[in-house]
Design a protein around this motif. Structure first.
Motif: not given
Lengths: 261, 246
Positions: B35-39, B192-200
């Motif tokens: 998640g951190v990486w995606i953000t 919109v389905t992205i598992q970023d920090i908030l998504g996780v």
């Protein structure tokens, strides 16, 4: 604090009015019910902005049966159990399946309906419904639902995508971003397949009802300390089954009895 | 670790919804890392691409280039005029409603939630950065321009060697601000389905029926990243705005 009490002492009428204004909601509404509002045909917001659906009608019927006045509190699905625990509502009536995991946090009444879960996919979807067959396929579910746990447990090779609401799952099924979606069969039938948006889509594979994932039907959730409310609600469910009110509501939505699935 | 988790489970069983259970957070450790990486990845790319778009637009605005100035002004107005969330929903759910979009060559890109986020964030950040850079360019001291003219520099050479480098220095604090805004704004990718920090964070909340564990951990991670940005910008300022240091 001192400021407030002096003001109260000086103007007793205003103070009394103030107290009355704050006391009123609690007195007029002795039960607040958490509902979702994004899960047709069980719970949705009408064009006029009113909450409606099977869950909502059942809630109203139970309240009438118990002689309670109720307020519906529309709540985000993935925060609905904490919302109950924090006391922002007193009961969850939101098509919530009674599962072992949830029972560790909250108490449930007896079920008020029971249905199976199925995959929905575009017509012509020919992948085999096995873990290997769905490998690499995008399967969409609502976040925090029993269907998420089911796919994670039984189809770990599928590429799982999570949505805040079931309505958004349907949106991405039509856009083609989802190869298939897993959800309650009846919700999918009435909320999607029978609507214009659902044209060209169909159920695929069997209807699933695995107790470990899908629980024992949908029940009303209450805080663990509220055993009295739980028992009153359970009794009210049986009472409206008995009185025919349940059947009336049921028949307005479904051509069969959803109580037994 | 196991004893701690057992104790936490017991406390949670005792029924306190206020209890923070670190085990629920740690049990999803690999997801948090991802998640951190995606953000970071999304935010950094959006800022870089936004900058690449913004610089020529800012120059056109500062130079009052005919027609282009008006077009850029319109672009900036549109993307600063509506919430980033609305723009993201329009790109993700809105465009997907049109059959011709789904049949087009762009669909493999627009089909992907990650690309939709990158596009929305880039276009939005480009609008803000355009205004930041335009302001910094317009604020160029008159003497700088005169010196360039006196040395016989062509407008292009003057822009490359003097005007743009000077403007970038002046814009540094505001660009740092924009970086922090973009970092926090990127949290809407989780819708919109992205598992970023908030998504996780919301995944953890949804899976274990909790509130604080997911959200507080997400907040802490965002704060840590913000601290990194602030620290990095301060270093850059020390280097490039040395003449302003006290």
């Amino acid at each position: 604090m001192t400021g407030v009490s002096t003001a109260m002492a000086r103007t007793p009428i205003a103070a009394a009015a103030l107290v009355a204004a704050f006391a009123l909601p609690a007195a007029a509404q002795d039960l607040r019910i958490c509902v979702e509002g994004a899960y047709p045909p069980f719970s949705q917001v009408s064009d006029a902005g009113e909450l409606e659906g099977f869950d909502i009608d059942i809630a109203k019927a139970l309240c009438a049966e118990m002689g309670a006045s109720c307020e519906m509190v529309q709540t985000e699905w993935d925060a609905i159990i904490p919302t109950l625990e924090e006391g922002k509502c007193d009961a969850i009536l939101a098509s919530m399946s009674i599962t072992e995991e949830r029972k560790q946090r909250i108490d449930f009444t007896g079920k008020y309906y029971q249905t199976a879960a199925s995959f929905v996919a575009p017509e012509g979807f020919d992948a085999e419904i096995t873990d290997a067959g769905l490998a690499g396929k995008t399967v969409c579910v609502q976040r925090g639902s029993i269907h998420q746990a089911f796919i994670e447990g039984e189809f770990p090779s599928a590429s799982l995508v999570l949505y805040p609401t079931q309505d958004e799952v349907y949106l991405d099924l039509t856009s083609g971003r989802c190869d298939a979606a897993m959800q309650d069969s009846i919700a999918a039938q009435d909320g999607f397949l029978n609507t214009p948006a659902g044209e060209g889509f169909a159920f695929v594979g069997p209807a699933y009802s695995v107790p470990r994932y899908h629980g024992e039907g949908a029940g009303i959730g209450v805080r663990k300390s509220d055993t009295e409310l739980r028992d009153r609600l359970s009794a009210a469910i049986l009472a409206i089954r008995e009185s025919g009110v349940y059947k009336e509501i049921n028949d307005a939505y479904f051509p069969f009895d959803v109580y037994d699935g | 670790m196991e004893a701690m988790c057992a104790a936490a489970a017991a406390a949670s069983e005792a029924g306190s919804p206020w209890f923070f259970n670190p085990c629920l957070v740690l049990s999803e450790a690999p997801r948090w890392v991802e998640g951190v990486w995606i953000t970071l990845h999304l935010t950094a790319l959006a800022l870089v691409f936004g900058f690449v778009l913004a610089l020529p637009m800012a120059c056109a605005r500062a130079a009052r280039a005919p027609v282009v100035d008006t077009l850029v002004r319109g672009y900036v107005y549109v993307f600063r005029g509506s919430p980033l969330l609305v723009q993201l929903f329009l790109i993700y759910y809105g465009l997907a409603q049109f059959g011709f979009v789904r049949d087009s060559l762009l669909w493999p890109v627009l089909r992907d939630a990650w690309w939709c986020c990158l596009i929305a964030f880039t276009l939005n950040s480009a609008a803000y950065q355009t205004e930041i850079l335009r302001g910094a360019l317009v604020a160029t001291a008159k003497g700088d321009r005169e010196a360039c003219a006196a040395l016989g520099m062509s407008p292009w050479l003057a822009a490359r060697r003097v005007l743009i480098p000077g403007a970038l220095r002046r814009a540094l604090p505001q660009l740092g601000n924009e970086t922090v805004f973009m970092l926090h704004g990127s949290a809407i990718a989780s819708l919109v389905t992205i598992q970023d920090i908030l998504g996780v964070g919301r995944l953890v909340n949804g899976r274990y029926y909790v509130v604080y564990e997911g959200l507080l951990t997400a907040a802490a991670l965002y704060m840590a990243l913000t601290w990194l940005v602030v620290w990095g910008v301060a270093r850059l300022e020390r280097r490039y705005l040395r003449h302003l240091a006290r």
